[in-house]
Design an enzyme around this catalytic site. Structure first.
Site, PDB file in Angstrom:
ATOM      1  N   ASP A  75       0.823  -1.216   0.000  1.00 17.31           N
ATOM      2  CA  ASP A  75       0.000   0.000   0.000  1.00 17.31           C
ATOM      3  C   ASP A  75       0.853   1.261   0.000  1.00 17.31           C
ATOM      4  O   ASP A  75       2.058   1.220   0.240  1.00 17.31           O
ATOM      5  CB  ASP A  75      -0.903   0.008   1.233  1.00 17.31           C
ATOM      6  CG  ASP A  75      -1.999  -1.033   1.163  1.00 17.31           C
ATOM      7  OD1 ASP A  75      -2.323  -1.481   0.053  1.00 17.31           O
ATOM      8  OD2 ASP A  75      -2.535  -1.399   2.230  1.00 17.31           O
ATOM      9  N   TYR A 133       6.887  -9.760   7.459  1.00 22.68           N
ATOM     10  CA  TYR A 133       6.711  -8.316   7.614  1.00 22.68           C
ATOM     11  C   TYR A 133       7.111  -7.911   9.034  1.00 22.68           C
ATOM     12  O   TYR A 133       7.035  -8.725   9.967  1.00 22.68           O
ATOM     13  CB  TYR A 133       5.245  -7.924   7.417  1.00 22.68           C
ATOM     14  CG  TYR A 133       4.741  -7.972   6.001  1.00 22.68           C
ATOM     15  CD1 TYR A 133       4.745  -6.833   5.203  1.00 22.68           C
ATOM     16  CD2 TYR A 133       4.222  -9.148   5.457  1.00 22.68           C
ATOM     17  CE1 TYR A 133       4.247  -6.864   3.905  1.00 22.68           C
ATOM     18  CE2 TYR A 133       3.738  -9.193   4.162  1.00 22.68           C
ATOM     19  CZ  TYR A 133       3.757  -8.043   3.396  1.00 22.68           C
ATOM     20  OH  TYR A 133       3.272  -8.081   2.111  1.00 22.68           O
TER      21      TYR A 133
END
Length: 274
Positions: A75, A133
């Site tokens: 994003d 992540y």
């Protein structure tokens, strides 16, 4: 020509290999970037993206229309140390030299960490893999200007031990519908988290998560939920209830994008061509 220059690399291989025979190969790249100035990975009309910058500079470098395909469509504002992208090309430049030449064209906040040739049908989104992540929280009284771009500043004290306990309930295979954006379009919301840790070093709390795939905004929603556990708004024991509810409103808020970094992707049975 200048040693190591992009034109020197390209021209030397064209001269050595000739210009008549077309060669098609699929090239894999490891791409690191600071996502601050980009509207995410995927090309879109409302701002510049990582994919757009790669397409433009690869096309100019190789003298043909190049379209890259990425493993993760991060994003707007999200960073990466190792997103994976592939593209097809007729260039005579060896695949491992493309990273060197391309980096001389790219802006400072995008750097290709390596390139190599892979099998023609290999695609980074359709292979068995594990993604990792990290979500970083700057947990202190005052902001630190040097960490404003890669951490989420949160000045209220957070109980890391409670966050660790809550994180343990999320490991394993579950239906993560409660931790998925309502806008996601997927066949199933079941995912597997192989490891989820919460650690604090000085003023930085790091949530590190590894799994076989993640839903839209899943990591950031998990981070937002663990922050609420850390403040005492949620109890760690509520996590199983949130999972069972399969209701996005039961989980915490979506944490801001700039605290999230893709660390890397591990692929099973990936053989690089030499």
């Amino acid at each position: 020509c200048l040693v190591g220059s992009e034109m020197c690399i390209r021209d030397s291989f064209i001269a050595a290999c000739g210009s008549e025979q077309e060669i098609t190969m699929r090239v894999k790249m490891i791409v690191a970037y600071d996502g601050t100035n980009y509207k995410g990975w995927q090309v879109q009309p409302n701002g510049i993206t990582i994919e757009e910058v790669l397409n433009k500079n690869l096309s100019n470098l190789l003298g043909e229309q190049i379209v890259v395909s990425g493993a993760s469509r991060t994003d707007s504002g999200v960073h990466s140390l190792g997103n994976i992208a592939v593209f097809d090309t007729n260039t005579r430049m060896p695949a491992d030299k493309i990273a060197f030449a391309l980096n001389q064209r790219l802006p400072e906040d995008i750097v290709v960490q390596g390139s190599c040739e892979v099998e023609d049908g290999w695609h980074p989104r359709y292979q068995n893999s594990r993604k990792t992540y990290e979500y970083r929280i700057l947990n202190r009284t005052f902001r630190m200007p040097t960490r404003r771009l890669d951490t989420y500043f949160y000045h209220y004290p957070l109980d890391v031990e409670k966050m660790k306990k809550a994180a343990s309930y999320l490991e394993g295979e579950h239906d993560f519908k409660s931790f998925c954006s309502i806008h996601a379009q997927v066949k199933t919301t079941v995912r597997r988290i192989d490891a989820l840790t919460v650690d604090k070093k000085e003023d930085i709390i790091t949530i590190r998560i590894t799994g076989n795939g993640f839903l839209y905004n899943m990591v950031r929603i998990i981070a937002g939920t663990l922050i609420r556990v850390g403040t005492g708004e949620y109890k760690p024991e509520q996590i199983p209830e949130i999972l069972a509810a399969k209701d996005r409103e039961m989980a915490g808020p979506t944490a801001p994008a700039h605290g999230l970094t893709m660390i890397g992707i591990e692929y099973e049975d990936l053989e690089e061509k030499s």
